[in-house]
Design a protein around this motif. Structure first.
Motif, short mmCIF file in Angstrom:
data_model
loop_
_atom_site.label_atom_id
_atom_site.label_comp_id
_atom_site.label_asym_id
_atom_site.label_seq_id
_atom_site.Cartn_x
_atom_site.Cartn_y
_atom_site.Cartn_z
N ASN A 61 -3.22 -4.72 -4.50
CA ASN A 61 -2.28 -5.03 -3.44
C ASN A 61 -1.94 -6.51 -3.35
O ASN A 61 -0.80 -6.87 -3.03
CB ASN A 61 -2.83 -4.56 -2.08
CG ASN A 61 -3.04 -3.05 -2.04
OD1 ASN A 61 -4.15 -2.58 -1.83
ND2 ASN A 61 -1.97 -2.30 -2.23
N GLN A 104 7.98 -2.83 -5.94
CA GLN A 104 8.54 -2.53 -4.64
C GLN A 104 9.71 -1.59 -4.88
O GLN A 104 10.79 -2.01 -5.28
CB GLN A 104 9.01 -3.79 -3.93
CG GLN A 104 9.63 -3.56 -2.55
CD GLN A 104 8.64 -3.00 -1.55
OE1 GLN A 104 7.49 -3.40 -1.53
NE2 GLN A 104 9.08 -2.06 -0.74
N GLN A 163 2.68 2.74 -2.26
CA GLN A 163 3.98 2.74 -2.92
C GLN A 163 3.98 3.51 -4.23
O GLN A 163 4.96 3.47 -4.97
CB GLN A 163 4.44 1.29 -3.18
CG GLN A 163 4.63 0.47 -1.91
CD GLN A 163 5.76 0.99 -1.04
OE1 GLN A 163 6.56 1.82 -1.47
NE2 GLN A 163 5.83 0.51 0.19
N LYS A 195 0.84 -1.21 0.00
CA LYS A 195 0.00 0.00 0.00
C LYS A 195 0.87 1.25 0.00
O LYS A 195 1.95 1.29 0.59
CB LYS A 195 -0.91 0.01 1.22
CG LYS A 195 -0.17 -0.03 2.55
CD LYS A 195 -1.13 -0.04 3.72
CE LYS A 195 -0.38 -0.13 5.05
NZ LYS A 195 0.52 1.01 5.30
N THR A 251 5.83 3.99 3.80
CA THR A 251 5.46 4.10 2.40
C THR A 251 5.68 5.52 1.90
O THR A 251 5.97 6.45 2.67
CB THR A 251 3.98 3.71 2.21
OG1 THR A 251 3.16 4.63 2.92
CG2 THR A 251 3.73 2.30 2.74
#
Length: 473
Positions: A316, A337, A199, A197, A372
């Motif tokens: 997600n 990521q 990102q 979440k 994040t």
């Protein structure tokens, strides 16, 4: 019937004092003299003998007739203008003329469907193409749902790895539609971007679209459920067809983007699977298998072949989706990521105008690990809190922000009316200010995770199959 030549040569009335036309007079003169008789007599005879010229003047007129064609004289009141005509029966207003009443009272004359649909005009003119409402009738071709991202100002950082993945997916789908690959090459239609979440999956995708000049049609997870079964599936097909058709007409890149797909059709514990979930999954699978022929309920047309349009979805956890939908032939998965290098580049672009360096951003990241991008974005917005607090105290309520202050209504009035609002100047940020604000936000996060008030307010759930938390006995 007596010919026009005979009318020009013979005497029109021997008992009257009307002139005798010469046979040698021009044709225009003879026709001009004949027209009044065909309409029922000479105008001079009806208006009175005082308007008849003497014989001497008639002779002079006969001699000059060959030189200048005579023009027939018409009474200006003989023909009534349509602007002066009144509506039969009086109309809505006794002073209204016929044309205004025609447009106001008879609605079928101003109906835009007339002359635009096959039911209103002959099939010879509609053929097999215009058998529906055209653009001018219902405006369906004017409803552009594209996002141009003109609201994104500034120079943002786009991770090279992210841009490369999105650009390759869009390029492959448009190349296979153009026939650049052999028929055995299988290109997935859907690109699934998933990860943790906050990102920046959606924002990085939008920045990439803007950089490429791509105008997508956006859908959200909230549109994947409806009280009427089948509506979300039909909506997906309509959006896909619209993106395909308008991309072909306007000559621009386009795609269909669905945000938070797993939140709409994902299977979680103790959640109900609806008919719409199944139909959305089936619709996406069908589009992947045959992306050039999409039906929305109308009859199939022989030569209707759509342009292939790529689909980009975000989420997600794609493990909650129906497994056949995420297989490699239909969906190309991309786990996002961001690395430390990506995070430093994004944060430096965010705080570059404040005079902070890349080393400052690296120090900030190490001070708050596992946070994040939304966390670091919230740091900047929270730095305006002091300016907003001072504006409310000194300019609006003229005192402390408390219940006893009677001027608190003034704040609501200004915000609602958008009157007397200030323009805040950018805060002179420093690394120490960001660190202090970051520690405050972390404390708020820890309070939520440590107290877990839901365990106090909701009863623990027993193993009784699927049920709602807190409603089991």
């Amino acid at each position: 019937m007596q010919s026009l030549a005979a009318l020009g040569c013979a005497s029109l009335d021997a008992s009257s004092a009307r002139p005798r036309l010469l046979a040698t007079a021009p044709l225009g003169t003879r026709l001009g003299a004949a027209l009044p008789r065909l309409r029922g007599g000479w105008p001079a005879a009806r208006r009175g003998a005082e308007q008849q010229p003497p014989r001497a003047q008639q002779a002079d007129s006969s001699q000059s007739a060959s030189q200048r064609p005579a023009r027939p004289s018409f009474s200006p009141r003989r023909f009534t203008s349509s602007w002066d005509a009144k509506e039969a029966g009086g109309g809505r207003n006794s002073d209204s003329d016929y044309l205004s009443e025609l447009g106001a009272a008879q609605q079928y004359n101003i109906n835009v469907d007339h002359g635009q649909t096959s039911g209103m005009i002959d099939s010879l003119f509609t053929g097999n193409v215009l058998g529906h409402k055209s653009d001018i009738a219902d405006g369906s071709l004017r409803q552009y749902d594209f996002r141009t991202y003109n609201n994104l100002y500034g120079d943002y950082y786009i991770a090279p790895r992210f841009m490369e993945k999105v650009a390759l997916h869009v390029a492959k789908n448009f190349l296979v539609d153009a026939g650049c690959f052999d028929s055995a090459t299988r290109v997935p239609l859907i690109l699934g971007i998933w990860g943790g979440k906050g990102q920046g999956k959606t924002f990085q995708t939008e920045l990439t679209f803007k950089k490429m000049g791509l105008q997508p049609i956006i859908m959200s997870a909230g549109e994947l459920e409806n009280e009427w079964a089948g509506t979300p599936g039909k909506l997906i097909r309509e959006r896909y067809r619209r993106a395909s058709e308008l991309s072909r007409v306007r000559g621009t890149l386009s795609c269909l983007m669905i945000n938070d797909l797993d939140a709409g059709i994902g299977h979680f514990e103790n959640t109900q699977i609806t008919v719409n979930n199944q139909m959305v999954v089936g619709t996406l699978m069908n589009i992947c298998d045959n992306p050039t022929q999409i039906s929305i309920g109308q009859g199939w047309m022989e030569n209707e072949v759509l342009r292939r349009i790529p689909i980009v979805v975000t989420g997600n956890d794609f493990s909650t989706l129906f497994a056949p939908l995420v297989r490699d032939g239909r969906m190309d998965k991309f786990y996002w990521q961001p690395t430390e290098e990506d995070l430093v580049g994004i944060l430096h672009q965010m705080y570059r105008d404040d005079g902070l360096s890349e080393s400052d951003m690296a120090t900030l990241l190490r001070a708050f690990p596992n946070q994040t991008l939304d966390f670091f974005g919230a740091l900047r917005s929270s730095t305006y809190d002091n300016q907003i607090r001072d504006w409310i105290k000194h300019d609006v309520v003229k005192g402390d922000i408390c219940e006893a202050n009677e001027n608190m209504k003034e704040l609501g009035r200004r915000l609602a009316k958008q009157e007397g609002l200030p323009t805040f100047e950018p805060v002179d940020l420093s690394l120490n200010m960001l660190m202090a604000e970051g520690r405050r936000l972390v404390e708020e996060q820890d309070l939520i995770n440590s107290h877990k008030l839901s365990e106090v307010y909701m009863k623990p759930q027993r193993k009784m199959g699927r049920s709602l938390i807190g409603l089991s006995g």
